[in-house]
Write a protein that holds these residues in place. Structure first.
Motif, PDB file in Angstrom:
ATOM      1  N   ALA A 166       5.400 -24.089  11.461  1.00 44.55           N
ATOM      2  CA  ALA A 166       4.576 -23.386  10.773  1.00 44.55           C
ATOM      3  C   ALA A 166       4.174 -21.631  10.869  1.00 44.55           C
ATOM      4  CB  ALA A 166       3.442 -23.313  11.376  1.00 44.55           C
ATOM      5  N   ALA A 167       4.924 -21.512  11.345  1.00 47.41           N
ATOM      6  CA  ALA A 167       5.128 -19.206  11.728  1.00 47.41           C
ATOM      7  C   ALA A 167       6.307 -18.870  10.471  1.00 47.41           C
ATOM      8  CB  ALA A 167       5.170 -19.300  12.548  1.00 47.41           C
ATOM      9  N   MET A 168       7.289 -19.743  10.207  1.00 45.55           N
ATOM     10  CA  MET A 168       7.972 -19.800   9.117  1.00 45.55           C
ATOM     11  C   MET A 168       7.731 -19.817   8.141  1.00 45.55           C
ATOM     12  SD  MET A 168      11.756 -21.273   8.463  1.00 45.55           S
ATOM     13  CE  MET A 168      10.798 -23.031   8.213  1.00 45.55           C
ATOM     14  N   ARG A 169       6.710 -20.878   7.982  1.00 41.17           N
ATOM     15  CA  ARG A 169       5.929 -20.846   6.480  1.00 41.17           C
ATOM     16  C   ARG A 169       5.493 -20.485   6.008  1.00 41.17           C
ATOM     17  NH1 ARG A 169       3.798 -25.619   7.233  1.00 41.17           N
ATOM     18  NH2 ARG A 169       4.398 -26.538   8.898  1.00 41.17           N
ATOM     19  N   GLN A 170       4.220 -20.544   6.567  1.00 41.69           N
ATOM     20  CA  GLN A 170       2.911 -18.977   6.376  1.00 41.69           C
ATOM     21  C   GLN A 170       4.068 -17.521   6.103  1.00 41.69           C
ATOM     22  OE1 GLN A 170       0.932 -19.299   9.433  1.00 41.69           O
ATOM     23  NE2 GLN A 170       0.340 -21.604   9.354  1.00 41.69           N
ATOM     24  N   ALA A 171       5.147 -17.239   6.645  1.00 43.74           N
ATOM     25  CA  ALA A 171       5.636 -15.937   6.952  1.00 43.74           C
ATOM     26  C   ALA A 171       6.029 -15.509   5.072  1.00 43.74           C
ATOM     27  CB  ALA A 171       6.080 -15.590   7.505  1.00 43.74           C
ATOM     28  N   ALA A 172       6.730 -17.404   5.100  1.00 51.16           N
ATOM     29  CA  ALA A 172       7.663 -17.151   3.786  1.00 51.16           C
ATOM     30  C   ALA A 172       6.410 -16.845   2.578  1.00 51.16           C
ATOM     31  CB  ALA A 172       8.004 -18.305   3.838  1.00 51.16           C
ATOM     32  N   GLU A 173       5.848 -18.071   2.402  1.00 49.79           N
ATOM     33  CA  GLU A 173       4.577 -18.000   1.576  1.00 49.79           C
ATOM     34  C   GLU A 173       4.117 -16.469   1.323  1.00 49.79           C
ATOM     35  OE1 GLU A 173       0.767 -20.576  -0.296  1.00 49.79           O
ATOM     36  OE2 GLU A 173       1.383 -20.840   1.461  1.00 49.79           O
ATOM     37  N   ALA A 174       3.226 -15.982   2.277  1.00 44.70           N
ATOM     38  CA  ALA A 174       2.643 -14.255   2.033  1.00 44.70           C
ATOM     39  C   ALA A 174       3.625 -13.618   1.333  1.00 44.70           C
ATOM     40  CB  ALA A 174       2.210 -14.544   3.118  1.00 44.70           C
ATOM     41  N   ALA A 175       5.121 -13.289   2.076  1.00 47.53           N
ATOM     42  CA  ALA A 175       5.837 -12.862   1.011  1.00 47.53           C
ATOM     43  C   ALA A 175       6.921 -13.526   0.087  1.00 47.53           C
ATOM     44  CB  ALA A 175       7.289 -12.853   1.822  1.00 47.53           C
ATOM     45  N   GLY A 176       6.468 -14.347  -0.696  1.00 44.49           N
ATOM     46  CA  GLY A 176       6.712 -14.862  -1.698  1.00 44.49           C
ATOM     47  C   GLY A 176       8.543 -14.613  -1.516  1.00 44.49           C
ATOM     48  N   ASP A 177       8.612 -15.713  -0.577  1.00 42.66           N
ATOM     49  CA  ASP A 177      10.153 -15.329   0.246  1.00 42.66           C
ATOM     50  C   ASP A 177      10.368 -16.892  -0.288  1.00 42.66           C
ATOM     51  OD1 ASP A 177      12.280 -15.525   1.368  1.00 42.66           O
ATOM     52  OD2 ASP A 177      11.538 -15.729   3.337  1.00 42.66           O
ATOM     53  N   LEU A 178      11.339 -17.550  -1.551  1.00 37.83           N
ATOM     54  CA  LEU A 178      11.460 -18.648  -1.479  1.00 37.83           C
ATOM     55  C   LEU A 178      12.970 -19.115  -0.421  1.00 37.83           C
ATOM     56  CD1 LEU A 178      11.090 -21.511  -3.665  1.00 37.83           C
ATOM     57  CD2 LEU A 178      13.006 -20.519  -4.488  1.00 37.83           C
ATOM     58  N   ARG A 179      13.889 -18.079  -0.194  1.00 33.88           N
ATOM     59  CA  ARG A 179      14.289 -19.017   0.891  1.00 33.88           C
ATOM     60  C   ARG A 179      14.257 -20.102   2.701  1.00 33.88           C
ATOM     61  NH1 ARG A 179      16.977 -13.505   3.134  1.00 33.88           N
ATOM     62  NH2 ARG A 179      15.007 -12.889   3.238  1.00 33.88           N
ATOM     63  N   HIS A 180      12.752 -19.786   2.517  1.00 34.87           N
ATOM     64  CA  HIS A 180      12.402 -19.695   3.639  1.00 34.87           C
ATOM     65  C   HIS A 180      11.107 -20.616   3.040  1.00 34.87           C
ATOM     66  CE1 HIS A 180      14.683 -16.726   5.350  1.00 34.87           C
ATOM     67  NE2 HIS A 180      15.589 -17.744   6.223  1.00 34.87           N
ATOM     68  N   LEU A 181      10.440 -20.552   2.448  1.00 34.14           N
ATOM     69  CA  LEU A 181       9.509 -21.492   1.890  1.00 34.14           C
ATOM     70  C   LEU A 181       9.423 -23.219   2.146  1.00 34.14           C
ATOM     71  CD1 LEU A 181       6.705 -20.683   0.765  1.00 34.14           C
ATOM     72  CD2 LEU A 181       7.407 -21.473  -1.659  1.00 34.14           C
ATOM     73  N   GLN A 182       8.308 -23.915   1.633  1.00 31.42           N
ATOM     74  CA  GLN A 182       8.278 -25.094   2.140  1.00 31.42           C
ATOM     75  C   GLN A 182       8.540 -25.115   0.752  1.00 31.42           C
ATOM     76  OE1 GLN A 182       6.534 -28.032   5.128  1.00 31.42           O
ATOM     77  NE2 GLN A 182       4.771 -28.155   3.301  1.00 31.42           N
ATOM     78  N   ALA A 183       9.605 -25.363  -0.795  1.00 29.88           N
ATOM     79  CA  ALA A 183       9.484 -26.004  -1.425  1.00 29.88           C
ATOM     80  C   ALA A 183      10.054 -26.748  -2.006  1.00 29.88           C
ATOM     81  CB  ALA A 183      10.557 -24.710  -2.302  1.00 29.88           C
ATOM     82  N   TRP A 184       9.561 -28.106  -2.207  1.00 30.90           N
ATOM     83  CA  TRP A 184       9.397 -29.591  -2.732  1.00 30.90           C
ATOM     84  C   TRP A 184       9.370 -29.325  -3.887  1.00 30.90           C
ATOM     85  CZ3 TRP A 184      10.345 -31.678   2.300  1.00 30.90           C
ATOM     86  CH2 TRP A 184       9.187 -31.522   3.420  1.00 30.90           C
ATOM     87  N   ALA A 185      10.123 -30.828  -3.943  1.00 27.18           N
ATOM     88  CA  ALA A 185      10.656 -30.795  -5.506  1.00 27.18           C
ATOM     89  C   ALA A 185      11.050 -32.200  -5.712  1.00 27.18           C
ATOM     90  CB  ALA A 185      11.913 -29.601  -6.169  1.00 27.18           C
ATOM     91  N   GLY A 186      10.989 -32.949  -6.835  1.00 24.62           N
ATOM     92  CA  GLY A 186      11.927 -34.221  -7.218  1.00 24.62           C
ATOM     93  C   GLY A 186      12.755 -33.399  -8.022  1.00 24.62           C
ATOM     94  N   GLN A 187      13.815 -34.593  -8.231  1.00 26.81           N
ATOM     95  CA  GLN A 187      15.119 -34.134  -9.509  1.00 26.81           C
ATOM     96  C   GLN A 187      15.464 -34.238 -11.082  1.00 26.81           C
ATOM     97  OE1 GLN A 187      17.309 -37.461  -7.731  1.00 26.81           O
ATOM     98  NE2 GLN A 187      18.528 -36.497  -5.665  1.00 26.81           N
ATOM     99  N   ALA A 188      13.807 -34.171 -10.847  1.00 19.02           N
ATOM    100  CA  ALA A 188      13.438 -34.375 -11.594  1.00 19.02           C
ATOM    101  C   ALA A 188      12.322 -32.824 -12.296  1.00 19.02           C
ATOM    102  CB  ALA A 188      13.196 -35.533 -12.477  1.00 19.02           C
ATOM    103  N   ALA A 189      12.492 -32.173 -11.700  1.00 19.40           N
ATOM    104  CA  ALA A 189      11.687 -30.812 -11.578  1.00 19.40           C
ATOM    105  C   ALA A 189      11.663 -29.281 -12.564  1.00 19.40           C
ATOM    106  CB  ALA A 189      12.055 -30.553 -10.862  1.00 19.40           C
TER     107      ALA A 189
END
Length: 363
Positions: free
Chosen positions: A309-332
């Motif tokens: 949770a802490a990593m995901r929240q920090a990544a979202e606040a910083a706009g950090d895609l490297r550690h963001l929970q970025a769900w994505a389907g294969q036809a994105a």
């Protein structure tokens, strides 16, 4: 009208829709604005209520209905058994995660989702058009109360066996989720979610043949060609998730939305690194690091979700895609950034044209 179009039109009429298109009920990514835009376009809005307490569910539904009693699907996860805990393993995970984000509190793994029974009561009080289950089947007592209230039960399945079980339990609609889908795999048995990852267009026609209720296709559908193909394979409607995440109404982190625009199918992967449950996400630096041989394996759901949770929240606040929970389907990359109010009517018109023997703008 072809049989495929007629089937879709019947489904739409049954649920008060102008288009046989449903918004996927994405937990944490189903704001009122997005659901309302889908409904305004003629489809069915949705709420993924996994993370919401009952008052929050009631508030969300009230906001959605301010513009009228529009069709709505509310989704709840069927709870997993209590997870096995391993203090030494969790300590290793906390140390690993601290290299990718803020320090992780010792009690972070104790976090639990809201009470399922209380959420069911809130869902019943909200009286949506449909209640959808994922990660299993609703208990028999919940199914009976849904039927007594006139609420349709949409059961999300990922295998043929799950589809048969859902139909036998009284599901009104089967939602067949292919392995192309972004976000969590809806497998009834968490341990089998990756090994039984079946693609939508292998799964869909077999589910259609096996059950006698309408089937909704979801996973990897983002344009008119996918819609038309799903209907040709027997679906009565389609459900879109990743295809809506680039829209302004979705409100996801800008770095996430931007990454979807050029994401190739092979740049996604199934991972347990965020929640402990298998789900398809962008293969970011963290996702790859968590899959490395020297990384500690993820903890079970929901322990892993609490630890990250802490990593995901920090990544979202910083706009950090490297550690963001970025769900994505294969036809994105097939998704559009325009509002669903614009894109969905056009998508359906183009799919109808394809089914009538014409050509699509995307072809």
């Amino acid at each position: 009208m072809s049989a495929d179009l007629a089937r879709a039109e019947r489904f739409a009429a049954r649920f008060g829709l102008r288009l046989p298109v449903l918004m996927a009920p994405m937990a944490g990514a189903s704001p009122v604005a997005l659901a309302a835009a889908v409904a305004d376009a003629g489809g069915m809005g949705a709420l993924g209520a996994l993370l919401m307490e009952p008052p929050a569910i009631a508030d969300w539904v009230a906001a959605y209905r301010r513009a009228g009693d529009r069709p709505l699907q509310i989704n709840l996860w069927v709870p997993d058994p209590p997870p096995a805990r391993d203090a030494a393993h969790e300590a290793a995970l906390r140390a690993f995660l601290a290299r990718h984000g803020p320090p992780v509190a010792a009690e972070a793994g104790d976090a639990r989702p809201p009470d399922f029974a209380a959420q069911c009561e809130a869902l019943l009080a909200a009286r949506p058009t449909a209640a959808s289950s994922i990660m299993g089947l609703f208990p028999e007592r919940v199914v009976q109360r849904l039927k007594d209230a006139g609420i349709a039960w949409f059961a999300n399945v990922t295998t043929l066996g799950e589809a048969r079980a859902a139909a036998a339990a009284g599901a009104d609609v089967i939602v067949a989720q292919g392995a192309e889908a972004g976000g969590h795999r809806g497998a009834f048995d968490a341990a089998r979610a990756r090994d039984e990852a079946v693609g939508l267009f292998a799964l869909l026609p077999q589910v259609v043949d096996a059950v006698d209720v309408p089937v909704v296709a979801t996973g990897g559908i983002a344009d008119a060609r996918g819609v038309a193909a799903a209907l040709l394979l027997g679906a009565s409607a389609v459900q879109l998730g990743t295809a809506l995440l680039r829209t302004p109404e979705a409100g996801v982190a800008p770095c996430w939305a931007a990454a979807l625009a050029t994401l190739v199918p092979e740049a996604t992967r199934l991972t347990r690194a965020f929640s402990g449950r298998w789900g398809r996400a962008i293969a970011t630096d963290y996702v790859r690091a968590a899959a490395a041989p020297d990384a500690p394996p993820p903890a079970p759901y929901p322990v892993q979700r609490g630890l990250t949770a802490a990593m995901r929240q920090a990544a979202e606040a910083a706009g950090d895609l490297r550690h963001l929970q970025a769900w994505a389907g294969q036809a994105a990359a097939l998704a559009h950034a325009d509002s669903p109010r614009v894109t969905l009517p056009r998508l359906w018109a183009d799919a109808r044209n394809l089914l009538a023997g014409g050509a699509s703008e995307a072809a």
